[in-house]
Design a protein around this motif. Structure first.
Motif, short mmCIF file in Angstrom:
data_model
loop_
_atom_site.label_atom_id
_atom_site.label_comp_id
_atom_site.label_asym_id
_atom_site.label_seq_id
_atom_site.Cartn_x
_atom_site.Cartn_y
_atom_site.Cartn_z
N GLU A 120 -11.75 6.66 2.19
CA GLU A 120 -12.15 6.06 0.91
C GLU A 120 -12.53 7.17 -0.06
O GLU A 120 -13.06 8.20 0.33
N ALA A 166 -5.34 10.55 0.78
CA ALA A 166 -6.46 9.77 1.33
C ALA A 166 -5.99 8.40 1.80
O ALA A 166 -6.45 7.89 2.82
N VAL A 167 -5.05 7.80 1.07
CA VAL A 167 -4.53 6.48 1.45
C VAL A 167 -3.96 6.52 2.86
O VAL A 167 -4.24 5.65 3.69
N ALA A 168 -3.18 7.55 3.16
CA ALA A 168 -2.54 7.63 4.48
C ALA A 168 -3.58 7.72 5.58
O ALA A 168 -3.44 7.09 6.63
N LEU A 169 -4.64 8.47 5.35
CA LEU A 169 -5.64 8.68 6.41
C LEU A 169 -6.73 7.61 6.41
O LEU A 169 -7.66 7.67 7.21
N GLY A 170 -6.62 6.63 5.52
CA GLY A 170 -7.64 5.58 5.49
C GLY A 170 -8.98 6.08 4.99
O GLY A 170 -10.02 5.49 5.28
N ILE A 198 -0.21 10.71 10.11
CA ILE A 198 -0.96 9.49 10.42
C ILE A 198 -1.06 8.60 9.19
O ILE A 198 -1.34 9.07 8.09
N HIS A 199 -0.80 7.32 9.40
CA HIS A 199 -0.93 6.32 8.33
C HIS A 199 -1.84 5.21 8.81
O HIS A 199 -1.52 4.54 9.79
N ILE A 200 -2.96 5.05 8.13
CA ILE A 200 -3.91 3.99 8.45
C ILE A 200 -3.86 2.98 7.32
O ILE A 200 -3.87 3.35 6.15
N TYR A 201 -3.77 1.69 7.68
CA TYR A 201 -3.49 0.68 6.67
C TYR A 201 -4.74 0.08 6.00
O TYR A 201 -4.62 -0.74 5.10
N GLY A 202 -5.92 0.46 6.50
CA GLY A 202 -7.14 -0.07 5.88
C GLY A 202 -7.34 -1.56 6.14
O GLY A 202 -7.93 -2.26 5.33
N ILE A 213 -6.85 0.06 -2.45
CA ILE A 213 -6.51 1.41 -2.96
C ILE A 213 -5.83 1.35 -4.32
O ILE A 213 -5.27 2.36 -4.75
N LEU A 219 -9.73 9.21 14.07
CA LEU A 219 -8.93 10.21 13.33
C LEU A 219 -9.09 11.60 13.93
O LEU A 219 -8.12 12.34 14.06
N GLU A 277 -3.96 16.71 1.89
CA GLU A 277 -4.45 16.21 3.18
C GLU A 277 -5.30 17.27 3.87
O GLU A 277 -6.35 16.97 4.43
N ARG A 300 0.83 -1.22 0.00
CA ARG A 300 0.00 0.00 0.00
C ARG A 300 0.86 1.26 0.00
O ARG A 300 0.62 2.20 -0.77
N GLN A 335 1.70 4.42 -2.91
CA GLN A 335 1.73 5.89 -2.78
C GLN A 335 2.98 6.45 -3.44
O GLN A 335 2.93 7.49 -4.11
N GLU A 387 -9.94 4.55 11.89
CA GLU A 387 -10.62 5.65 11.21
C GLU A 387 -11.59 6.37 12.14
O GLU A 387 -11.84 7.57 11.98
#
Lengths: 395, 395
Positions: free
Chosen positions: B33, B27-31, A347-351, A48, A336, B297, A21, A25, A333
């Motif tokens: 969609e 958007a990817v980083a913050l999860g 912040i990095h969210i991996y889904g 993604i 956040l 962001e 992921r 990016q 999420e």
């Protein structure tokens, strides 16, 4: 790598976790096309990215479908069939790192043997072959020379602390031996060493042997899983240089193409090599905002034979803290809004779906002050996990 | 914005250009969609995102299909049917910025009128209604008061310098009048002003009126299109403060939700407001690596009602240089290998097909020295465009 007519390079990735992921990016910025092998469409990277091949990394056909359309194929994890990779290489498909490197990367035993042969400092160890009935006796014997506890590790198949056991006394050997027998792999017995601190170093290497080495980071493990990292590590210069030389020696010896992360122990003032990953690694997540070139972009550059970027830090201090699934914490999420209040928190969210103790994201803070970087990154990570203000404390 | 059960927020984006593409990276980083409305699957953002709705931003049904599944819908560009957006808003769908703000954002005439009403400094101007036969006479009249040249601008439908003409004398009015008549829009006549330099400022604003203002940047336009930007602009403090106050006044007046970019002229030591964009903008691309929080962001945070991040610069000097299609230059991807040699060059390729003068990417450099940032960013951008070493010079 020669690319016809200036068309974008296409990179295959085996595995669709958070590393794929974050590679995506980086690929977007460089105009690099990706094709990702996922087992399901709801995996971290598959959520993604549009070009996803569904299949198992254990399945040679799926690997071929992925790699056949790509200039080079790389890996999100080590849990792949390297024999299948070698067969595809023989048919002309290109992998980076290649099957020979991956065979070592997925084996704690081969790592120990290679590092020893290079003369690198490792804890005292012995190998117990797969299927051996004598693990109990061998561990007891080993303990007579090296004392308790004995570290027992599954040769392959472990990650994030799984497949590694600290065996404190003879009565604890049996259950571990049973698991290893079940796994059907060899075991590595290692002398327990007192650990002053843990560290890691990243190096990128191209097929032509060009390298770029990141500053050493201090890592903090909790339950065998990386919890925090601080860059730069505050090591004596001699150890910093030794770490860089060690990373270079391993990268050259294994003919690594791409990123190599080397995990190190500092034990009684000396470096010991623990283990490696031949890909972007959790110990390098701070490089996204904290270094001039992120490890993900660097890995793509290296496997495509592009010039490597500067590994220099972008601020005096960088801290990255992992966010893991907490009991009742729910998806990151949902938190956040609270976590984004923390100044400078990237912040990095991996889904990924919520599961207790699962790595679900991370937070990086770059600051002029070491303690400020640590406090803010920790605070944001705890908030992101859904912890209550009372459980966090002032920061 | 209330989100049920901590599920990830979903943002719709009307348009699939490079702004949507860079929003996707954030958007990817913050999860978060995304769902992107594209006219074709090979558009910049549609190439790198899995959830794409094909349809035209002029088509109310397509807009509804997009927005109906999203918590909030935002825009990659202004070329949308704001009446359709207003109708969808009336049915309960949420847009940020909303149709009222977008109506002003897409109209040079309404911008002039609103800025004048706010008492902000703008060049002298007059409006010529759509369908008027008298543009020739009106421009000649206008020139008698304000002199030649006269700037003539189409109210709507222009971008990147299109729809703007510098009319030097009466014989040049006819062709412009013909184009504007063809476009069927009103015209804005403006007094030409001597320009010391151009500048831009970004501000983010939430529905609750929280704002975060980035430092002013100096912009360099070539043929009406942004070519370079330098942060921070070296403006006197009084102008820096005036620019920030101007951005805040416009954001509040238009009830902007999301990013607002204000383009400014510095004319004989005074600020004049040129025009605005109510979205991330080319003049803010340096924020990706050059600010603590990127404009992309920040825009997502603002439209989702999340706390805004720090707009502070991450280094003393940041320069961004656009890379455009050059005759015979071909796709930027073909020149990655040469451009990546430049130290600290952060390269962004938009994945758009090559066409002369088209914006295809940009390069950002953060450095301790203003000239070094400029030289390296320029050099990397020129190499990325495929220019020869001889045409670039030392840097």
């Amino acid at each position: 790598m020669e690319l016809a007519g200036g068309r974008p390079p296409r990179v295959g990735i085996v595995g669709a976790g958070q590393l794929a992921r974050m590679m995506a990016q980086a690929a977007v910025a460089l105009g690099i096309e990706l094709r990702i092998l996922a087992t399901r469409f709801d995996e971290s990277a598959a959520r993604i990215w549009p070009d996803v091949v569904i299949g198992s990394p254990d399945n040679a056909k799926a690997m071929e479908r992925l790699a056949a359309g790509c200039d080079v194929t790389t890996f999100d994890h080590e849990l792949v069939d390297t024999v299948a990779v070698a067969t595809l290489e023989a048919s002309g498909l290109q992998f980076a790192p290649d099957s020979a490197t991956m065979t070592v990367a997925q084996s704690k035993r081969l790592q120990r043997e290679r590092f020893s042969a290079l003369g690198l400092p490792v804890p005292a160890y012995e190998i117990v072959e797969a299927g051996s009935e004598s693990l109990q006796g061998r561990v007891e014997n080993f303990s007579r020379t090296h004392g308790w506890p004995v570290m027992v590790k599954a040769d392959r198949g472990g990650y994030d602390g799984r497949g590694v056991w600290m065996v404190r006394e003879r009565s604890e050997v049996g259950p571990v031996a049973a698991i290893i027998a079940e796994m059907g792999v060899a075991a590595v017995m290692e002398a327990w060493v007192p650990i002053d601190s843990e560290a890691a170093i990243q190096i990128a290497r191209t097929a032509q042997g060009q390298t770029a080495t990141y500053p050493v980071v201090e890592t903090v493990q909790v339950n065998g899983m990386l919890d925090e990292l601080h860059a730069p590590a505050e090591l004596p210069l001699a150890l910093e240089e030794e770490a860089a030389a060690t990373a270079k020696a391993i990268a050259d010896d294994l003919d690594v193409v791409g990123l190599l992360a080397v995990e190190l122990f500092v034990s009684e003032g000396r470096l010991l090599v623990n283990e490696i990953a031949t890909r972007p690694h959790n110990s390098g997540h701070h490089t996204i905002e904290g270094a001039v070139t992120s490890q993900f972009e660097q890995h793509l550059r290296a496997i495509l034979g592009l010039p490597l970027g500067s590994p220099a830090l972008r601020g005096p201090y960088v801290t990255t803290v992992n966010a893991t699934g907490q009991p009742g914490g729910g998806p990151l999420e949902g938190h956040l809004e609270r976590a984004l209040v923390v100044e400078g928190a990237h912040i990095h969210i991996y889904g990924k779906s919520h599961r207790e103790s699962r790595k679900l994201g991370h937070v990086t803070v770059v600051a002029d002050d070491r303690q400020a970087a640590l406090d803010r990154a920790r605070r944001a990570a705890r908030l992101l996990e859904g912890r209550r203000e009372n459980d966090i404390g002032a920061a």
